[in-house]
Write a protein that holds these residues in place. Structure first.
Motif, short mmCIF file in Angstrom:
data_model
loop_
_atom_site.label_atom_id
_atom_site.label_comp_id
_atom_site.label_asym_id
_atom_site.label_seq_id
_atom_site.Cartn_x
_atom_site.Cartn_y
_atom_site.Cartn_z
N UNK A 402 61.00 90.51 81.96
CA UNK A 402 60.36 89.37 81.29
C UNK A 402 60.77 89.40 79.82
N UNK A 403 61.55 88.38 79.40
CA UNK A 403 62.10 88.41 78.03
C UNK A 403 61.39 87.46 77.08
N UNK A 404 60.26 86.94 77.53
CA UNK A 404 59.58 85.97 76.67
C UNK A 404 58.55 86.67 75.79
N UNK A 405 57.51 85.97 75.39
CA UNK A 405 56.60 86.55 74.40
C UNK A 405 55.64 87.55 75.04
N UNK A 406 55.39 88.64 74.28
CA UNK A 406 54.44 89.69 74.70
C UNK A 406 53.97 90.38 73.42
N UNK A 407 52.89 91.11 73.48
CA UNK A 407 52.39 91.78 72.27
C UNK A 407 53.47 92.64 71.64
N UNK A 408 53.64 92.47 70.32
CA UNK A 408 54.62 93.25 69.58
C UNK A 408 56.05 92.76 69.71
N UNK A 409 56.27 91.73 70.52
CA UNK A 409 57.65 91.29 70.77
C UNK A 409 58.01 90.07 69.92
N UNK A 410 59.30 90.00 69.57
CA UNK A 410 59.81 88.87 68.79
C UNK A 410 60.65 87.95 69.68
N UNK A 411 60.43 86.62 69.55
CA UNK A 411 61.24 85.65 70.28
C UNK A 411 61.65 84.53 69.33
N UNK A 412 62.56 83.71 69.80
CA UNK A 412 63.00 82.57 69.00
C UNK A 412 62.26 81.31 69.48
N UNK A 413 61.79 80.51 68.54
CA UNK A 413 61.30 79.17 68.88
C UNK A 413 62.50 78.23 68.71
N UNK A 414 62.84 77.54 69.75
CA UNK A 414 64.02 76.69 69.74
C UNK A 414 63.99 75.71 68.57
N UNK A 415 65.09 75.61 67.84
CA UNK A 415 65.20 74.76 66.63
C UNK A 415 64.19 75.18 65.55
N UNK A 416 63.48 76.33 65.72
CA UNK A 416 62.42 76.69 64.78
C UNK A 416 62.70 78.02 64.10
N UNK A 417 61.81 78.94 64.30
CA UNK A 417 61.90 80.26 63.65
C UNK A 417 61.75 81.37 64.69
N UNK A 418 62.02 82.59 64.25
CA UNK A 418 61.65 83.75 65.06
C UNK A 418 60.15 84.01 64.81
N UNK A 419 59.43 84.33 65.88
CA UNK A 419 58.03 84.72 65.68
C UNK A 419 57.76 86.03 66.43
N UNK A 420 56.80 86.78 65.92
CA UNK A 420 56.40 88.04 66.55
C UNK A 420 54.92 87.97 66.90
N UNK A 421 54.56 88.40 68.08
CA UNK A 421 53.17 88.37 68.52
C UNK A 421 52.43 89.62 68.04
N UNK A 422 51.39 89.40 67.25
CA UNK A 422 50.66 90.54 66.70
C UNK A 422 49.30 90.76 67.36
N UNK A 423 48.65 89.66 67.78
CA UNK A 423 47.30 89.78 68.31
C UNK A 423 47.07 88.81 69.46
N UNK A 424 46.26 89.24 70.40
CA UNK A 424 45.91 88.41 71.56
C UNK A 424 44.41 88.16 71.51
#
Ligand code: ATP
Ligand code: MG
Length: 562
Positions: A402-424
């Motif tokens: 699973x290469x999408x978003x998860x706690x602590x993981x960074x992904x790209x938002x298409x046409x946007x920015x990279x984001x990292x998940x810090x809290x759920x």
């Protein structure tokens, strides 16, 4: 039509006729629908064939309404048929005809046949006529009225025309051969009494010609050179010839050629049955996106080009075969991939707060409209502190692949920015209600300046700019590959797929779609192709799921090869 005849034997035949100077090299074809229902994908075959061949050979193709049964026909159907042929990309120009244009001429010809002792008024009941027609193994029985005198026949026929009799009391029949091996020759009915009002001739007629009596003469009157029809009419052709001889149409005249009917898995192609789906409210109407009608397919988001390409690919054959529905979908996908604008939509929204993005601020980022077609340019999409992503793109405890978003993981938002998940953030039941993420301002547009790689790219929306929508998802209307293949005692309506329509509410879309017009096509990035339904309102867009992104046909082919 293809420039080379390919798998179209009719094109080869016409080439030969033109080369030999038959019909002085002219090519005149026609499409002859009965206006008793909407056109379905099966009709696309003769439409593409007839209009296509006329174009290939610089000839002409007419639209002729076979309006010989006023009790089943309607102007609504006439208009729908014209609209659908135009939509498919064809035009009959001045050549709009009706079998009813020839009612007078057909009547005169019928009188001639009576005078020549080739037709008679039969007064058996409809049941007797059916019974006495015989079967393939049993010859027919001659009617006791068969030898009425010419005078008596003329008088009765005139009175039938004048409306003096009830429906079913008499018919006019050709006097041919009740023991013929071809059942069509067993004194076929030419006229029956009908007191219905006709949409074009009003109350003028009380008798209406049968299809077989009208068809060949209509072709001849219009100078049709090549009369193309589906295979079930091959046994009727000798009768058309008999009628043309009897009325005295000189040769060379129209030549009929038959081709196999189009059949597609999971699809019912018979107006008689489609009308039941509509009248018994199994669907919302003739243009319900689950219907195999051209109107339904248009609403679903299928394109004329896709349908034409599909028909060309199926080709013209005399042998019946069942075509996989996926082949049609393959051409829909191929065309939409070229033409549909790409937009973002979130089907099952999960809120994402970008904690390091200033409250109250927003910016508009550039997004390409269609990478397959640079002429469509770019548009602006909003980014802000509160976003939506699709719930399926986040997992708290992801498996390895699973290469999408998860706690602590960074992904790209298409046409946007990279984001990292810090809290759920979760509710009392443990359901995830919100994600708190941080963004990297240096990754604007979706590229990292330090070459840092991320594995997942997600679609997303700015929450406060998103517009509301619902999506109608479709599956086959029928469960079986052949909807007619149902157990004893059931009929095709028992085979209807109860899950053929499912509705997703709470869908969010990017604001550029606020001005989307009904019937337009979009690709929701990573989700599939959708069309805008005419049920849409100012505050609720309704999307029809047209088709998914994956080419199931290509996959099927690969599987069959291996
Ligand atoms: P249905 O059985 O659906 O009522 P039909 O043949 O009675 O179809 P028409 O309006 O008479 O419908 O059809 C016009 C033309 O379309 C005819 O020449 C017919 O042969 C052709 N046609 C109808 N269905 C198909 C099909 N599935 N494949 C190829 N041609 C078809
Ligand atoms: Mg028909």
């Amino acid at each position: 039509m293809n420039e080379d005849a390919g798998n179209n034997f009719i094109q080869k035949l016409i080439e030969a006729d033109v080369a030999s100077g038959k019909h002085k090299g002219d090519v005149v074809t026609r499409f002859p629908p009965e206006p008793n229902g909407f056109l379905h994908i099966g009709h696309a075959k003769p439409i593409v064939l007839n209009f296509g061949l006329a174009k290939t050979f610089g000839g002409a193709c007419s639209l002729r309404f076979d309006d010989t049964n006023p009790s089943k026909e309607d102007d609504i159907y006439v208009e729908a048929i014209k609209r659908d042929i135009n939509w498919l990309g064809y035009d009959w120009g001045e050549r709009l005809f009706h079998a009813s244009d020839y009612f007078e001429q057909l009547y005169d010809w019928a009188v001639k046949l009576i005078k020549d002792s080739k037709a008679y008024v039969d007064s058996q009941t409809p049941e007797q006529i059916r019974e006495n027609r015989g079967t393939l193994t049993r010859p027919g029985v001659e009617s006791p009225y068969r030898n009425r005198t010419v005078e008596e026949n003329l008088e009765l026929f005139a009175r039938m025309k004048a409306g003096e009799f009830a429906e079913g009391e008499h018919v006019l029949r050709a006097k041919i051969d009740m023991s013929s091996g071809n059942i069509n020759f067993r004194d076929p009915v030419m006229y029956r009494i009908l007191h219905s009002r006709h949409q074009r001739t009003g109350d003028k007629w009380h008798i209406y010609p049968m299809y077989d009596w009208a068809h060949g003469q209509s072709d001849a009157l219009e100078g049709v050179t090549h009369s193309l029809c589906s295979i079930e009419f091959s046994d009727h052709n000798p009768l058309y010839e008999w009628f043309l001889d009897a009325v005295g149409v000189p040769k060379p005249r129209t030549a009929q050629t038959e081709f196999a009917r189009l059949k597609i898995t999971h699809t019912l192609l018979s107006k008689r049955k489609l009308i039941r789906l509509v009248e018994e409210n199994h669907v919302s109407g003739w243009d319900d996106p689950r219907m195999p009608t051209l109107a339904g397919m248009r609403r679903r988001g299928y394109t004329p080009k896709a349908i034409r390409d599909f028909i060309e690919r199926v080709g013209v054959d005399r042998r019946d075969s069942m075509v996989e529905y996926q082949l049609l979908e393959h051409f829909v996908r191929q065309d939409l991939n070229q033409t549909a604008l790409r937009v973002m939509g979130v089907l099952d929204p999960l809120k994402v707060i970008i904690t390091n993005y200033p409250e109250g601020e927003e910016e508009w980022l550039e997004a390409v409209n269609n990478p397959e077609d640079p002429t469509t340019g770019t548009r602006k999409i909003p980014f802000s502190r509160e976003l939506y992503i699709d719930r399926a793109d986040f997992m708290e405890d992801p498996p390895r692949k699973f290469f999408r978003l998860a706690p602590g993981r960074e992904v790209r938002l298409m046409h946007g920015y990279y984001i990292t998940c810090n809290d759920v953030v979760k509710d009392a039941d443990g359901n995830v209600t919100e994600l708190h993420c941080s963004y990297d301002p240096a990754t604007k547009g979706g590229d990292s300046p330090d070459g840092r790689k991320v594995k997942g790219t997600l679609h997303w929306l700015s929450a406060k700019h998103a517009i509301d929508a619902q999506v109608r998802n479709y599956d086959h209307l029928f469960l079986s590959e052949d909807p007619n293949d149902v157990p004893e005692g059931q009929d095709f309506t028992d085979n209807i797929n109860p899950a053929s329509l499912t509705v997703m509410t709470g869908v969010k879309l990017e604001p550029s779609l606020a001005t989307a017009t009904p019937y337009s096509h979009y690709q929701l990035l990573r989700k599939g192709y959708f069309s805008i339904d005419p049920d849409s309102s100012a505050d609720m867009l309704v999307l029809n799921q047209t088709i998914g992104l994956k080419d199931t046909w290509a996959k099927l082919q690969a599987k069959q090869k291996s």
